[in-house]
Design a protein around this motif. Structure first.
Motif, short mmCIF file in Angstrom:
data_model
loop_
_atom_site.label_atom_id
_atom_site.label_comp_id
_atom_site.label_asym_id
_atom_site.label_seq_id
_atom_site.Cartn_x
_atom_site.Cartn_y
_atom_site.Cartn_z
N GLY A 137 94.07 164.49 10.64
CA GLY A 137 94.35 165.28 11.77
C GLY A 137 94.31 164.27 13.29
N LYS B 179 96.23 161.44 13.95
CA LYS B 179 98.16 161.13 14.47
C LYS B 179 98.44 162.84 15.45
CE LYS B 179 99.02 160.85 10.14
NZ LYS B 179 97.67 161.05 9.67
N TYR C 252 95.01 152.29 1.56
CA TYR C 252 96.08 151.66 3.09
C TYR C 252 95.09 150.56 4.30
CZ TYR C 252 92.61 155.67 4.59
OH TYR C 252 91.86 156.81 5.15
N ASN D 249 83.21 170.45 9.44
CA ASN D 249 82.06 171.69 9.99
C ASN D 249 82.86 173.64 10.27
OD1 ASN D 249 79.67 171.11 10.08
ND2 ASN D 249 80.53 169.81 11.74
N GLU E 150 74.67 173.43 20.58
CA GLU E 150 75.03 173.20 18.86
C GLU E 150 75.48 175.39 18.98
OE1 GLU E 150 72.83 172.08 15.46
OE2 GLU E 150 73.96 173.22 14.33
N ILE F 204 84.69 175.42 21.67
CA ILE F 204 82.98 174.88 20.03
C ILE F 204 83.86 173.09 19.52
CG2 ILE F 204 81.48 175.21 18.03
CD1 ILE F 204 82.93 178.51 18.39
N TRP G 263 81.75 153.37 6.47
CA TRP G 263 80.82 154.74 7.47
C TRP G 263 81.66 156.21 6.23
CZ3 TRP G 263 83.95 151.72 9.68
CH2 TRP G 263 84.85 152.02 10.50
N VAL H 153 81.46 177.01 10.05
CA VAL H 153 80.29 177.89 11.95
C VAL H 153 81.49 179.04 11.63
CG1 VAL H 153 81.82 177.16 14.19
CG2 VAL H 153 80.80 175.63 13.54
N TRP I 4 92.98 169.55 9.26
CA TRP I 4 93.92 168.77 9.16
C TRP I 4 93.14 167.86 7.71
CZ3 TRP I 4 97.40 168.66 12.72
CH2 TRP I 4 96.51 170.16 13.33
N ASN J 64 84.68 162.72 13.48
CA ASN J 64 85.80 162.21 12.69
C ASN J 64 86.50 161.53 13.90
OD1 ASN J 64 84.71 162.66 9.97
ND2 ASN J 64 86.42 164.63 10.01
N GLN K 176 86.19 158.12 3.40
CA GLN K 176 85.28 156.77 3.82
C GLN K 176 86.32 155.62 4.95
OE1 GLN K 176 82.20 154.89 1.23
NE2 GLN K 176 82.40 156.15 -0.28
N GLY L 73 88.45 165.02 18.74
CA GLY L 73 89.34 164.86 19.52
C GLY L 73 90.68 166.37 19.94
N HIS L 74 90.60 167.15 19.06
CA HIS L 74 90.92 167.45 19.26
C HIS L 74 90.41 168.73 19.97
CE1 HIS L 74 93.33 167.95 15.15
NE2 HIS L 74 92.87 166.67 15.66
N GLY L 75 89.48 169.11 20.23
CA GLY L 75 88.36 170.30 20.58
C GLY L 75 88.62 169.49 22.70
C1 LIG Z 1 87.22 157.67 7.30
C2 LIG Z 1 88.31 158.88 7.57
C3 LIG Z 1 90.16 158.02 8.13
C4 LIG Z 1 90.23 158.97 8.85
N1 LIG Z 1 92.12 158.29 8.93
C5 LIG Z 1 92.44 158.42 9.72
C6 LIG Z 1 93.86 158.53 9.96
O1 LIG Z 1 94.28 156.25 9.85
N2 LIG Z 1 94.95 158.79 10.51
C7 LIG Z 1 94.66 160.39 11.16
O2 LIG Z 1 95.36 161.06 11.55
N3 LIG Z 1 93.55 160.83 10.57
C8 LIG Z 1 92.36 160.26 10.19
N4 LIG Z 1 91.13 160.53 10.03
C9 LIG Z 1 91.04 162.40 9.63
C10 LIG Z 1 90.90 162.56 11.75
O3 LIG Z 1 90.22 162.06 11.76
C11 LIG Z 1 90.49 163.93 11.62
O4 LIG Z 1 91.51 164.98 10.68
C12 LIG Z 1 90.32 164.87 13.05
O5 LIG Z 1 89.76 163.97 14.05
C13 LIG Z 1 89.57 165.78 13.11
O6 LIG Z 1 89.68 166.17 14.03
P1 LIG Z 1 88.23 166.11 15.34
O7 LIG Z 1 88.56 165.00 16.42
O8 LIG Z 1 87.96 167.33 16.67
O9 LIG Z 1 87.19 166.38 14.77
P2 LIG Z 1 85.60 165.60 15.35
O10 LIG Z 1 85.50 164.09 15.72
O11 LIG Z 1 84.37 165.81 13.50
O12 LIG Z 1 85.63 166.68 15.98
C14 LIG Z 1 84.41 168.31 15.92
C15 LIG Z 1 83.59 168.19 16.44
O13 LIG Z 1 82.55 169.54 16.10
C16 LIG Z 1 81.06 169.40 16.51
N5 LIG Z 1 80.84 170.39 15.98
C17 LIG Z 1 80.30 170.26 14.84
N6 LIG Z 1 79.47 172.16 14.20
C18 LIG Z 1 79.48 172.28 15.43
C19 LIG Z 1 78.50 173.67 16.46
N7 LIG Z 1 78.34 174.11 15.05
N8 LIG Z 1 79.05 173.79 17.50
C20 LIG Z 1 79.22 173.02 17.60
N9 LIG Z 1 79.52 171.56 17.66
C21 LIG Z 1 80.00 171.63 16.63
C22 LIG Z 1 80.63 167.67 15.93
O14 LIG Z 1 79.56 167.70 16.17
C23 LIG Z 1 82.20 166.99 15.94
O15 LIG Z 1 81.45 166.29 16.97
C24 LIG Z 1 90.61 160.59 9.12
C25 LIG Z 1 89.56 160.47 9.31
C26 LIG Z 1 87.48 160.06 8.72
C27 LIG Z 1 86.51 160.65 8.45
#
Ligand SMILES: Cc1cc2nc3c(=O)[nH]c(=O)nc-3n(C[C@H](O)[C@H](O)[C@H](O)COP(=O)(O)OP(=O)(O)OC[C@H]3O[C@@H](n4cnc5c(N)ncnc54)[C@H](O)[C@@H]3O)c2cc1C
Length: 416
Positions: free
Chosen positions: A366, A368, A281, A238, A205, A37, A334, A242, A362, A71, A258, A41-43
């Motif tokens: 998260g 990196k 930063y 989320n 979703e 789910i 943003w 979830v 994370w 994110n 932000q 990036g992580h999924g």
């Molecule tokens: C402004 C900002 C700056 C940051 N800067 C850094 C940085 O410089 N270096 C660093 O290491 N980290 C940074 N981070 C942290 C990093 O971006 C996050 O820790 C990381 O991206 C989270 O993992 P993800 O990519 O899987 O998350 P996401 O991309 O958020 O993926 C989670 C996904 O789950 C989906 N989802 C949620 N609920 C449901 C559902 N019910 N059903 C189906 N799908 C669902 C969402 O739509 C989303 O696409 C930053 C974050 C932000 C917001």
């Protein structure tokens, strides 16, 4: 289709008609071996390693919006492995090594740029702490270099070295740290996972779990029930919502963070600078914009947008470090939702429900971690045992008190 320089030349000469979609847009099947789910990036990394490294063929990623809309496409793109504690440093160093080979692994240009990162030092006590951290990094096979003020000044002459409150006395450099184009990471992993047979299902979703006799049988979604032998949850901000559908309350709070981009400027910053004293930063994108961030908005929220008081606060931090950026215009900003764990370190673990696994917490570090998180989560899902570098990321540390109170991760909700 393999991407290459020759391919670009061939397509340029033949009207760009040969490009095929980077991934399919399939309808969900009734049953998968593994459902992940969250198409962040992580999924997506989890799906890539499940298919490519662990040979899993019936895998789906379920994303409620579009991939990269969370994110992974909202962060400030910084990668590094400058952590202190045993539970973390080997994991983040593993991640940095995976970044170094990522573009070849997924055959996608993610603009991995090892331009280096410097954490600034403002006091003798901080120099001691960073010396300790640098030594821990070196002992774990990472690179670290302690710089004095003149060495920092040579690379970053525009910083405010003699500020009365936060004089810059040096820095801890990691030359292999840097930046990666964030949404290209989602696209690269998605394209590679798809090419190995993973179904990436967008606009779908997850609205609930079907759990019978303590076992997870699949997920209820806006496109109907999808059966799964195992379900992995990687939904970042989320996570609480979830996992709440599976009856679990996590040691995680969701907060807004932000990011900001200035108008394009001439080359000014060769690498990444973190200014812990002012909580700011910054790096400079290839287009010239200063990409920067600072503190959390400071209240719990699931809204993917930020508010004005923190804009002022972050810009004040920027002005303290580099007063001349007061002359630059802010182009855009943003917010994203951060899954903040109570010790600042992540969780990659089974849950009490059989067949349901969790990846989250994370904080704002998260991005990196994306490659190692995906690799270790794939390992856990495929083999039902933690990957050796992620053994510390267990739920039960909050019960047993074996917290990983890492200071390298940025801030934590319990310290606010
Ligand atoms: C402004 C900002 C700056 C940051 N800067 C850094 C940085 O410089 N270096 C660093 O290491 N980290 C940074 N981070 C942290 C990093 O971006 C996050 O820790 C990381 O991206 C989270 O993992 P993800 O990519 O899987 O998350 P996401 O991309 O958020 O993926 C989670 C996904 O789950 C989906 N989802 C949620 N609920 C449901 C559902 N019910 N059903 C189906 N799908 C669902 C969402 O739509 C989303 O696409 C930053 C974050 C932000 C917001």
């Amino acid at each position: 289709m393999r991407y290459s320089g020759f391919r670009v030349i061939k397509e340029a000469l033949t009207g760009h008609e040969g490009w095929t979609p980077a991934w399919r847009d399939p309808e969900p099947k009734a049953q998968y071996d593994i459902v992940v789910i969250g198409g962040g990036g992580h999924g997506l990394a989890t799906a890539h390693y499940l298919a490519k490294v662990y040979g899993q063929r019936k895998v789906a990623v379920i994303e409620k919006g579009w991939i990269g809309g969370g994110n992974v496409g909202r962060n400030t793109t910084i990668i590094r492995s400058n952590y202190l504690l045993d539970g973390n440093e080997p994991f983040y160093e593993f991640s940095l090594k995976l970044w170094e080979g990522l573009e070849q692994d997924v055959n996608y240009n993610a603009m991995v740029s090892q331009r280096g990162i410097i954490n600034l030092i403002h006091s003798d006590a901080q120099r001691d702490a960073f010396t300790r951290r640098g030594n821990a990094m070196i002992l774990n096979g990472a690179d670290a270099e302690l710089l004095d003020a003149d060495q920092v000044r040579k690379e970053y002459p525009y910083l405010n070295f003699n500020d009365a409150r936060f004089p810059i006395k040096g820095g801890l450099a990691q030359r292999r740290g840097g930046t990666v184009r964030h949404d290209a990471v989602a696209w690269g992993y998605a394209r590679s996972a798809d090419s190995h047979g993973v179904d990436i299902i967008q606009n779908c979703e997850v609205t609930g779990f079907r759990i019978e006799n303590g076992k997870c049988l699949g997920v209820e979604t806006s496109k109907g029930f999808i059966g799964a032998g195992k379900v992995g949850c990687a939904v970042a901000g989320n996570s609480g919502r979830v996992m709440g559908m599976a009856g679990m309350r996590l040691p995680i709070e969701s907060h807004v963070l932000q990011a900001f981009v200035s108008e394009g400027l001439k080359p000014l910053l060769p690498g990444v600078i973190t200014f812990g004293a002012g909580h700011f930063y910054v790096s400079q994108s290839d287009k010239g914009g200063l990409v920067f961030g600072g503190d959390l908005d400071g209240y719990n929220s699931y809204a993917q947008r930020g508010n004005l008081p923190v804009v002022e606060d972050v810009c004040e931090g920027g002005m303290a470090l580099m007063p001349m950026i007061g002359r630059a215009r802010l182009l855009r900003m943003w917010g994203g939702i951060m899954d903040m764990s109570m010790d600042g370190s992540p969780i990659i673990d089974r849950t009490p429900v059989e067949g349901l696994y969790f990846n989250g917490g994370w904080c704002y570090g998260g991005f990196k971690a994306t490659p190692a998180s995906g690799y270790c989560f794939a390992h856990l899902l495929a083999r039902d045992e933690p990957h050796p570098t992620a053994t510390a990321y267990r739920f039960d540390r909050f019960r047993t008190g074996r917290m990983i109170d890492e200071k390298g991760v940025g801030n934590q909700p319990n310290l606010h």
